[in-house]
Design a protein around this motif. Structure first.
Motif, short mmCIF file in Angstrom:
data_model
loop_
_atom_site.label_atom_id
_atom_site.label_comp_id
_atom_site.label_asym_id
_atom_site.label_seq_id
_atom_site.Cartn_x
_atom_site.Cartn_y
_atom_site.Cartn_z
N ARG A 287 0.56 12.98 28.39
CA ARG A 287 1.15 14.19 28.96
C ARG A 287 0.14 14.86 29.86
NH1 ARG A 287 2.78 19.40 25.41
NH2 ARG A 287 1.15 20.49 26.54
N VAL A 288 0.57 15.24 31.05
CA VAL A 288 -0.25 16.02 31.98
C VAL A 288 0.58 17.20 32.43
CG1 VAL A 288 -1.59 16.02 34.10
CG2 VAL A 288 -1.41 13.92 32.76
N GLY A 289 0.24 18.38 31.94
CA GLY A 289 1.04 19.56 32.28
C GLY A 289 2.45 19.39 31.81
N ASP A 290 3.41 19.49 32.74
CA ASP A 290 4.82 19.37 32.37
C ASP A 290 5.39 17.98 32.68
OD1 ASP A 290 4.87 19.49 35.10
OD2 ASP A 290 6.26 21.17 35.25
N MET A 291 4.51 17.00 32.85
CA MET A 291 4.94 15.63 33.09
C MET A 291 4.51 14.72 31.95
SD MET A 291 6.60 15.96 35.86
CE MET A 291 6.96 14.22 36.17
N LEU A 292 5.37 13.79 31.59
CA LEU A 292 5.09 12.82 30.54
C LEU A 292 5.22 11.42 31.12
CD1 LEU A 292 4.59 12.52 27.42
CD2 LEU A 292 7.05 12.17 27.21
N TYR A 293 4.18 10.62 30.93
CA TYR A 293 4.17 9.24 31.42
C TYR A 293 4.20 8.32 30.20
CZ TYR A 293 2.71 11.69 35.62
OH TYR A 293 2.66 12.55 36.69
N VAL A 294 5.31 7.59 30.05
CA VAL A 294 5.51 6.73 28.88
C VAL A 294 5.12 5.30 29.23
CG1 VAL A 294 7.17 5.89 27.19
CG2 VAL A 294 7.38 8.22 28.09
N SER A 295 4.21 4.73 28.45
CA SER A 295 3.76 3.36 28.68
C SER A 295 4.91 2.38 28.55
CB SER A 295 2.67 2.99 27.67
OG SER A 295 1.51 3.77 27.85
N GLY A 296 4.71 1.19 29.11
CA GLY A 296 5.71 0.14 28.97
C GLY A 296 6.02 -0.14 27.52
N GLN A 297 7.27 0.03 27.13
CA GLN A 297 7.70 -0.18 25.74
C GLN A 297 8.35 -1.55 25.62
OE1 GLN A 297 7.00 2.11 23.22
NE2 GLN A 297 5.82 3.00 24.91
N ALA A 298 7.90 -2.31 24.62
CA ALA A 298 8.48 -3.61 24.33
C ALA A 298 8.93 -3.62 22.87
CB ALA A 298 7.47 -4.73 24.59
N ALA A 299 9.68 -4.63 22.50
CA ALA A 299 10.31 -4.65 21.17
C ALA A 299 9.41 -5.31 20.14
CB ALA A 299 11.65 -5.37 21.24
N PHE A 300 8.64 -4.48 19.41
CA PHE A 300 7.79 -4.96 18.34
C PHE A 300 8.13 -4.24 17.05
CE2 PHE A 300 5.03 -5.80 22.05
CZ PHE A 300 4.85 -7.16 21.87
#
Length: 397
Positions: A287-300
């Motif tokens: 999270r940076v301020g009011d932005m959220l950066y979600v990493s690449g999600q895979a099915a584990f």
């Protein structure tokens, strides 16, 4: 037989109370090697005690194949009345639903002195609920969940208010214990006493307190909104698993607004305990301020094994469910997603991805890119997805 889904801080002592009362209990937690459907198979009563609405929806969806006609689901998490209505629509008509969140923390859960706020028809579970403490019947389905959120809308902001009071006193040379002594004779005395010697163990996690106020958000709730922002900042600073009393430490360390603004601007890694751990080389999101950066999600799964090798639908369902929990942790929903990027090893089954995505992404769609790649980083994976999210106003401090 009773199936108890969720073995966190509250779930463990509550399930133990049932066993001690002579009930046959099957427990389930993530990573146990048993599916939710297997855990509820044959159970007359299914109790859920999980972290948030997204987790409850995910687990009960997975449990659907094992739910027997005539069973009763007792939802005891704090998820709010809207989520209860969604569960009622999710469950078969042959399965009864009761919402029964509790007031109290780990100690009362172990002692059987919780207050159970129960909404709906209790004839099939009243005796079982009494094992946990005093049962308050609040009315029709959803009223228990609404009552819990209403109560937390008063209790949690009071905790933040006293934390700010102590910070003000410290900034002006007021001795902390003397201030707490004076507050002890006021309506906030009990809250102040909790801050005199904060508990060493977590009784009510700060992150859960933030989630409770996120559920309580409504136009005009100015005090709850301000308290929510404080708690969200403290959670982003790494205090989410600490007891809610840690908010006093957080506020005391940030005595002016400029320090709080600096916290909001810096990059804050976020790693949730409710989803499979990373390998240490990346974070679930930043999270940076009011932005959220979600990493690449895979099915584990919790053991790091690929879920549904080669199945796009299975992996999409898993990835969207996990990503929903990441969003919920920051007070966001799919409506706040600005950009989705999806990597697929083949486009042949893309309509299956669309079917799953349409369950989550409704209304005006976000910007998106779908890319076909020759392979992903582990055999069996056919999909990976990352996001950029514009957090709701107030959720990022």
């Amino acid at each position: 037989m009773i199936a108890f889904l969720g073995q966190g801080r509250m779930g463990v002592p509550m399930a133990r109370r049932l066993v001690e009362a002579g009930h046959k209990v099957t427990t389930w937690r993530r990573g146990s090697g048993v599916t939710a459907a297997e855990a509820v198979d044959g159970a007359e009563l299914v109790i859920t005690m999980l972290s948030d609405p997204a987790a409850v929806r995910e687990v009960l969806t997975a449990a659907l194949p094992g739910l027997r006609p005539g069973a009763t689901v007792v939802e005891m998490s704090t998820i709010g009345p809207e989520a209860v209505r969604e569960l009622r629509a999710l469950l078969p008509e042959t399965v009864a639903l009761v919402d029964a969140p509790v007031l109290g923390s780990v100690g009362p859960a172990a002692d059987g002195t919780l207050v159970v706020l129960a909404g709906g028809e209790l004839s099939g579970c009243r005796e079982v609920l009494s094992v946990f403490g005093t049962v308050r019947e609040t009315g029709p389905l959803g009223s228990g969940a609404a009552m819990k959120i209403a109560v937390m809308s008063a209790i949690v902001p009071a905790q933040v208010l006293v934390a700010e009071t102590l910070a003000y006193g410290a900034a002006h040379g007021v001795e902390r214990d003397t201030l707490i002594d004076v507050l002890a004779g006021t309506p906030v005395g009990q809250v102040a006493e909790r801050l005199r010697t904060p508990p060493a163990e977590t009784r009510y996690a700060l992150g859960l307190a933030a989630k409770d106020l996120e559920l309580a958000a409504w136009e005009g709730a100015s005090m709850a909104t301000a308290a929510r922002r404080r708690l969200q900042d403290a959670r982003a600073a790494g205090l989410g698993d600490r007891d809610v009393t840690a908010v006093a430490e957080f506020v005391g360390d940030r005595a002016d607004d400029r320090a709080g603004e600096a916290v909001a601007r810096r990059a804050v890694p976020l790693n949730l305990s409710t989803i499979p751990a990373t390998n240490g080389a990346y974070s679930h999101a930043v999270r940076v301020g009011d932005m959220l950066y979600v990493s690449g999600q895979a099915a584990f799964d919790d053991q790091g094994d690929v879920v549904g090798p080669g199945s796009l639908r299975t992996q999409a369902e898993h990835i969207f469910a996990v990503t929903t929990r990441i969003l919920a942790d920051q007070g966001a929903t799919w409506q706040d997603v600005a950009f989705i990027r999806t990597y697929l090893t083949g486009m042949d089954d893309i309509l299956e991805l669309r079917d799953v995505r349409d369950q989550y992404v409704t209304g005006t769609p976000p910007a998106s890119t779908t890319v076909e790649v020759s392979k992903l980083f582990k055999p069996g994976l056919v999909m990976e997805m990352d996001l950029i999210v514009a957090l709701p106003r107030g959720s990022a401090g």
